[in-house]
Scaffold this active site. Structure first.
Site, PDB file in Angstrom:
ATOM      1  N   GLY A 173     -65.089 -22.042   6.108  1.00  0.00           N
ATOM      2  CA  GLY A 173     -65.467 -23.306   6.733  1.00  0.00           C
ATOM      3  C   GLY A 173     -66.101 -23.167   8.093  1.00  0.00           C
TER       4      GLY A 173
ATOM      5  N   ASN B 239     -61.098 -23.917  15.623  1.00  0.00           N
ATOM      6  CA  ASN B 239     -60.729 -25.330  15.669  1.00  0.00           C
ATOM      7  C   ASN B 239     -59.737 -25.601  16.802  1.00  0.00           C
ATOM      8  OD1 ASN B 239     -62.303 -25.464  13.400  1.00  0.00           O
ATOM      9  ND2 ASN B 239     -60.599 -25.521  11.967  1.00  0.00           N
ATOM     10  N   VAL B 240     -59.802 -26.792  17.328  1.00  0.00           N
ATOM     11  CA  VAL B 240     -58.925 -27.187  18.444  1.00  0.00           C
ATOM     12  C   VAL B 240     -57.999 -28.329  18.029  1.00  0.00           C
ATOM     13  CG1 VAL B 240     -60.577 -26.420  20.191  1.00  0.00           C
ATOM     14  CG2 VAL B 240     -60.696 -28.794  19.362  1.00  0.00           C
TER      15      VAL B 240
ATOM     16  N   ALA C 181     -62.830 -25.469   0.869  1.00  0.00           N
ATOM     17  CA  ALA C 181     -61.633 -24.690   1.224  1.00  0.00           C
ATOM     18  C   ALA C 181     -60.385 -25.292   0.597  1.00  0.00           C
ATOM     19  CB  ALA C 181     -61.495 -24.652   2.741  1.00  0.00           C
TER      20      ALA C 181
ATOM     21  N   ARG D  52     -61.453 -37.660  19.731  1.00  0.00           N
ATOM     22  CA  ARG D  52     -61.135 -36.504  18.875  1.00  0.00           C
ATOM     23  C   ARG D  52     -59.636 -36.323  18.754  1.00  0.00           C
ATOM     24  NH1 ARG D  52     -64.517 -31.822  20.244  1.00  0.00           N
ATOM     25  NH2 ARG D  52     -63.401 -30.723  18.566  1.00  0.00           N
TER      26      ARG D  52
ATOM     27  N   CYS E 104     -55.629 -28.903  35.058  1.00  0.00           N
ATOM     28  CA  CYS E 104     -56.008 -29.568  36.313  1.00  0.00           C
ATOM     29  C   CYS E 104     -57.144 -28.771  36.935  1.00  0.00           C
ATOM     30  CB  CYS E 104     -54.814 -29.627  37.277  1.00  0.00           C
ATOM     31  SG  CYS E 104     -55.313 -30.261  38.902  1.00  0.00           S
TER      32      CYS E 104
ATOM     33  N   CYS F 142     -54.667 -35.717  37.681  1.00  0.00           N
ATOM     34  CA  CYS F 142     -53.393 -35.024  37.914  1.00  0.00           C
ATOM     35  C   CYS F 142     -52.651 -35.756  39.034  1.00  0.00           C
ATOM     36  CB  CYS F 142     -53.721 -33.586  38.342  1.00  0.00           C
ATOM     37  SG  CYS F 142     -52.306 -32.592  38.766  1.00  0.00           S
TER      38      CYS F 142
ATOM     39  N   HIS G 190     -60.878 -21.143  20.847  1.00  0.00           N
ATOM     40  CA  HIS G 190     -61.520 -22.132  21.729  1.00  0.00           C
ATOM     41  C   HIS G 190     -60.525 -23.125  22.324  1.00  0.00           C
ATOM     42  CE1 HIS G 190     -65.444 -21.268  19.334  1.00  0.00           C
ATOM     43  NE2 HIS G 190     -65.188 -20.343  20.238  1.00  0.00           N
TER      44      HIS G 190
ATOM     45  N   TYR H 123     -63.251 -36.823  23.982  1.00  0.00           N
ATOM     46  CA  TYR H 123     -62.045 -36.050  23.626  1.00  0.00           C
ATOM     47  C   TYR H 123     -60.873 -36.950  23.257  1.00  0.00           C
ATOM     48  CZ  TYR H 123     -64.260 -31.660  24.178  1.00  0.00           C
ATOM     49  OH  TYR H 123     -65.100 -30.594  23.952  1.00  0.00           O
TER      50      TYR H 123
HETATM   51  C1  BV8 Z   1     -69.870 -17.842  25.786  1.00  0.00           C
HETATM   52  C2  BV8 Z   1     -64.389 -26.066  21.556  1.00  0.00           C
HETATM   53  C3  BV8 Z   1     -70.381 -16.441  27.626  1.00  0.00           C
HETATM   54  C4  BV8 Z   1     -64.698 -27.390  22.142  1.00  0.00           C
HETATM   55  C5  BV8 Z   1     -66.467 -24.979  20.918  1.00  0.00           C
HETATM   56  C6  BV8 Z   1     -78.410 -18.936  22.370  1.00  0.00           C
HETATM   57  C7  BV8 Z   1     -78.302 -18.018  21.343  1.00  0.00           C
HETATM   58  C8  BV8 Z   1     -77.074 -17.445  21.004  1.00  0.00           C
HETATM   59  C9  BV8 Z   1     -75.903 -17.792  21.701  1.00  0.00           C
HETATM   60  C10 BV8 Z   1     -76.012 -18.708  22.714  1.00  0.00           C
HETATM   61  C11 BV8 Z   1     -77.249 -19.283  23.040  1.00  0.00           C
HETATM   62  N1  BV8 Z   1     -77.026 -20.132  24.040  1.00  0.00           N
HETATM   63  C12 BV8 Z   1     -75.717 -20.112  24.368  1.00  0.00           C
HETATM   64  C13 BV8 Z   1     -75.085 -19.249  23.558  1.00  0.00           C
HETATM   65  C14 BV8 Z   1     -73.622 -18.930  23.565  1.00  0.00           C
HETATM   66  C15 BV8 Z   1     -72.849 -20.075  22.913  1.00  0.00           C
HETATM   67  C16 BV8 Z   1     -73.258 -20.253  21.468  1.00  0.00           C
HETATM   68  O1  BV8 Z   1     -72.844 -19.480  20.614  1.00  0.00           O
HETATM   69  N2  BV8 Z   1     -74.082 -21.286  21.202  1.00  0.00           N
HETATM   70  C17 BV8 Z   1     -74.514 -21.532  19.843  1.00  0.00           C
HETATM   71  C18 BV8 Z   1     -74.690 -23.044  19.650  1.00  0.00           C
HETATM   72  C19 BV8 Z   1     -75.813 -20.786  19.604  1.00  0.00           C
HETATM   73  N3  BV8 Z   1     -71.452 -19.710  22.985  1.00  0.00           N
HETATM   74  C20 BV8 Z   1     -70.730 -20.052  24.069  1.00  0.00           C
HETATM   75  O2  BV8 Z   1     -71.148 -20.722  24.984  1.00  0.00           O
HETATM   76  C21 BV8 Z   1     -69.321 -19.477  24.125  1.00  0.00           C
HETATM   77  N4  BV8 Z   1     -69.127 -18.864  25.386  1.00  0.00           N
HETATM   78  O3  BV8 Z   1     -70.729 -17.326  25.113  1.00  0.00           O
HETATM   79  O4  BV8 Z   1     -69.580 -17.484  27.065  1.00  0.00           O
HETATM   80  C22 BV8 Z   1     -69.930 -16.274  29.015  1.00  0.00           C
HETATM   81  C23 BV8 Z   1     -69.354 -15.074  29.391  1.00  0.00           C
HETATM   82  C24 BV8 Z   1     -68.976 -14.905  30.703  1.00  0.00           C
HETATM   83  C25 BV8 Z   1     -69.150 -15.945  31.632  1.00  0.00           C
HETATM   84  C26 BV8 Z   1     -69.714 -17.157  31.236  1.00  0.00           C
HETATM   85  C27 BV8 Z   1     -70.100 -17.332  29.910  1.00  0.00           C
HETATM   86  C28 BV8 Z   1     -68.301 -20.578  23.971  1.00  0.00           C
HETATM   87  C29 BV8 Z   1     -68.419 -21.200  22.617  1.00  0.00           C
HETATM   88  C30 BV8 Z   1     -67.259 -22.169  22.385  1.00  0.00           C
HETATM   89  C31 BV8 Z   1     -67.741 -23.594  22.481  1.00  0.00           C
HETATM   90  N5  BV8 Z   1     -66.635 -24.489  22.110  1.00  0.00           N
HETATM   91  N6  BV8 Z   1     -65.404 -25.731  20.576  1.00  0.00           N
HETATM   92  C32 BV8 Z   1     -64.552 -28.498  21.152  1.00  0.00           C
HETATM   93  O5  BV8 Z   1     -64.289 -28.246  19.955  1.00  0.00           O
HETATM   94  O6  BV8 Z   1     -64.681 -29.651  21.586  1.00  0.00           O
HETATM   95  S1  BV8 Z   1     -67.589 -24.599  19.729  1.00  0.00           S
HETATM   96  C33 BV8 Z   1     -67.329 -25.557  18.375  1.00  0.00           C
HETATM   97  O7  BV8 Z   1     -68.512 -25.515  17.625  1.00  0.00           O
HETATM   98  C34 BV8 Z   1     -66.274 -25.039  17.441  1.00  0.00           C
HETATM   99  O8  BV8 Z   1     -65.152 -24.553  18.106  1.00  0.00           O
HETATM  100  C35 BV8 Z   1     -66.994 -23.996  16.631  1.00  0.00           C
HETATM  101  O9  BV8 Z   1     -66.955 -22.769  17.260  1.00  0.00           O
HETATM  102  C36 BV8 Z   1     -68.387 -24.532  16.635  1.00  0.00           C
HETATM  103  C37 BV8 Z   1     -68.666 -25.256  15.333  1.00  0.00           C
HETATM  104  O10 BV8 Z   1     -68.778 -24.282  14.394  1.00  0.00           O
HETATM  105  P1  BV8 Z   1     -67.992 -24.449  13.020  1.00  0.00           P
HETATM  106  O11 BV8 Z   1     -66.533 -24.510  13.277  1.00  0.00           O
HETATM  107  O12 BV8 Z   1     -68.513 -23.396  12.169  1.00  0.00           O
HETATM  108  O13 BV8 Z   1     -68.403 -25.894  12.487  1.00  0.00           O
HETATM  109  P2  BV8 Z   1     -69.827 -26.350  11.922  1.00  0.00           P
HETATM  110  O14 BV8 Z   1     -69.805 -27.837  11.878  1.00  0.00           O
HETATM  111  O15 BV8 Z   1     -70.920 -25.644  12.642  1.00  0.00           O
HETATM  112  O16 BV8 Z   1     -69.823 -25.768  10.412  1.00  0.00           O
HETATM  113  C38 BV8 Z   1     -68.879 -26.242   9.493  1.00  0.00           C
HETATM  114  C39 BV8 Z   1     -69.010 -25.345   8.274  1.00  0.00           C
HETATM  115  O17 BV8 Z   1     -68.035 -25.752   7.321  1.00  0.00           O
HETATM  116  C40 BV8 Z   1     -70.361 -25.451   7.579  1.00  0.00           C
HETATM  117  O18 BV8 Z   1     -70.801 -24.154   7.240  1.00  0.00           O
HETATM  118  C41 BV8 Z   1     -70.046 -26.266   6.322  1.00  0.00           C
HETATM  119  O19 BV8 Z   1     -70.879 -25.865   5.231  1.00  0.00           O
HETATM  120  C42 BV8 Z   1     -68.634 -25.875   6.066  1.00  0.00           C
HETATM  121  N7  BV8 Z   1     -67.840 -26.850   5.332  1.00  0.00           N
HETATM  122  C43 BV8 Z   1     -67.958 -28.215   5.332  1.00  0.00           C
HETATM  123  N8  BV8 Z   1     -66.990 -28.741   4.538  1.00  0.00           N
HETATM  124  C44 BV8 Z   1     -66.255 -27.705   4.059  1.00  0.00           C
HETATM  125  C45 BV8 Z   1     -66.777 -26.505   4.575  1.00  0.00           C
HETATM  126  N9  BV8 Z   1     -66.269 -25.300   4.270  1.00  0.00           N
HETATM  127  C46 BV8 Z   1     -65.210 -25.267   3.455  1.00  0.00           C
HETATM  128  N10 BV8 Z   1     -64.622 -26.368   2.934  1.00  0.00           N
HETATM  129  C47 BV8 Z   1     -65.130 -27.603   3.206  1.00  0.00           C
HETATM  130  N11 BV8 Z   1     -64.546 -28.711   2.666  1.00  0.00           N
END
Ligand code: BV8
Length: 251
Positions: free
Chosen positions: A189, A104-105, A233, A72, A129, A150, A121, A69
């Site tokens: 994106g 995004n964060v 984008a 990042r 803390c 902390c 997120h 982090y």
């Molecule tokens: C929850 C913060 C429940 C931290 C992030 C199995 C199946 C289905 C779901 C799950 C599973 N196992 C677990 C899950 C749930 C899980 C999930 O969805 N997993 C996925 C991997 C399957 N979700 C969670 O855990 C969420 N919580 O469900 O809680 C719960 C309820 C009660 C009690 C307990 C639990 C929490 C999810 C949040 C995780 N935190 N980020 C940090 O950033 O450090 S996620 C992080 O990854 C991002 O925030 C974002 O959400 C994700 C990345 O996705 P994108 O932003 O789309 O980025 P990516 O690289 O994937 O894609 C980029 C895109 O841009 C591409 O399409 C590319 O083509 C395009 N691109 C590239 N260049 C350009 C462009 N587009 C335009 N212009 C350009 N120039």
């Protein structure tokens, strides 16, 4: 002016007065030099970022997660909002009735001037803390000794939502309300793979919104979108804003 690659309905809605929501992901920050999550130098220190963004990883090795982090934060601080961030901010400022809902964060939408950003997120720029469960802003460039502690002695963590953690229910409810009441939803994106964020566009579509995906690639959302415009984008959003008749800030 170049002919717009966007459908006339998209332009009419962007030009209109009904609410617009922009759902954004890491791809919006790609042109600011911030690698996307899956592409996040996917080999960050030989690990998959998603393996580091979990409470288990933090419990196992808080120093390693803090190094991730800190890296990042340094990248995000050195980055500048790009034309995509600026175009969304310009659209919001001139049109009104618009929200950015981001995964995004990095804080770049806020730095570009978007005023009503919903951060699904959390953000790199707040800490929590783990002993007191208290959050506070922290924009320091140099975090000092890691892992951060902390004054109370408890471990500090980034105030982001990790995989396996629930989103803030109030933020999620506000995001769902925004997409349910939107006439136009721009999905920009994002690979639309992480839930519940990826469920927002389908919710909007069921409520009757016009869904436009802006992405160089196809995603699981593509076949459900009313329009998919292939491209970056930073190129397409300024063209959409200009074609809708608004001024676009230069990046
Ligand atoms: C929850 C913060 C429940 C931290 C992030 C199995 C199946 C289905 C779901 C799950 C599973 N196992 C677990 C899950 C749930 C899980 C999930 O969805 N997993 C996925 C991997 C399957 N979700 C969670 O855990 C969420 N919580 O469900 O809680 C719960 C309820 C009660 C009690 C307990 C639990 C929490 C999810 C949040 C995780 N935190 N980020 C940090 O950033 O450090 S996620 C992080 O990854 C991002 O925030 C974002 O959400 C994700 C990345 O996705 P994108 O932003 O789309 O980025 P990516 O690289 O994937 O894609 C980029 C895109 O841009 C591409 O399409 C590319 O083509 C395009 N691109 C590239 N260049 C350009 C462009 N587009 C335009 N212009 C350009 N120039």
């Amino acid at each position: 002016m170049l002919a717009s690659p966007f459908a006339s309905r998209t332009l009419a809605l962007a030009r209109g007065r009904e609410p617009v929501v922009a759902l954004t992901g890491a791809g919006v920050s790609a042109e600011s030099g911030l690698a996307t999550f899956r592409g996040a130098d996917g080999l960050w220190n030989g690990r998959d970022p998603a393996d580091l963004a979990t409470p288990e990883a933090f419990a196992r090795d808080p120093h390693l997660v803090w190094r991730f982090y800190d890296w990042r934060r340094r990248k995000a601080r050195a980055a500048r909002p790009n034309a995509a961030h600026l175009a969304l901010a310009a659209l919001e400022r001139q049109r009104g009735a618009m929200r950015v809902v981001t995964q995004n964060v990095d804080g770049l939408h806020q730095r570009a001037g978007s005023a009503s950003v919903l951060s699904l997120h959390g953000t790199l720029w707040r800490l929590r803390c783990t002993a007191e469960n208290r959050e506070f802003d922290d924009e320091r460039a140099d975090l000092g000794v890691l892992p951060l502690r902390c004054e109370c002695g408890g471990l500090l963590r980034p105030a982001v939502v990790w995989f396996g953690e629930p989103l803030d229910p109030a933020v999620l409810a506000e995001a769902e309300h925004a997409v349910r009441t939107a006439a136009l939803v721009l999905v920009v994106g994002t690979s639309s793979m992480v839930v519940p964020a990826a469920s927002l566009a389908p919710i909007a579509r069921r409520a009757g919104a016009w869904i436009v995906e802006i992405n160089p690639d196809r995603t699981p959302l593509t076949r459900h979108a009313d329009e998919h415009v292939t491209g970056r984008a930073g190129d397409l959003l300024p063209r959409l804003v200009a074609a809708a008749g608004f001024d676009v800030e230069v990046a």
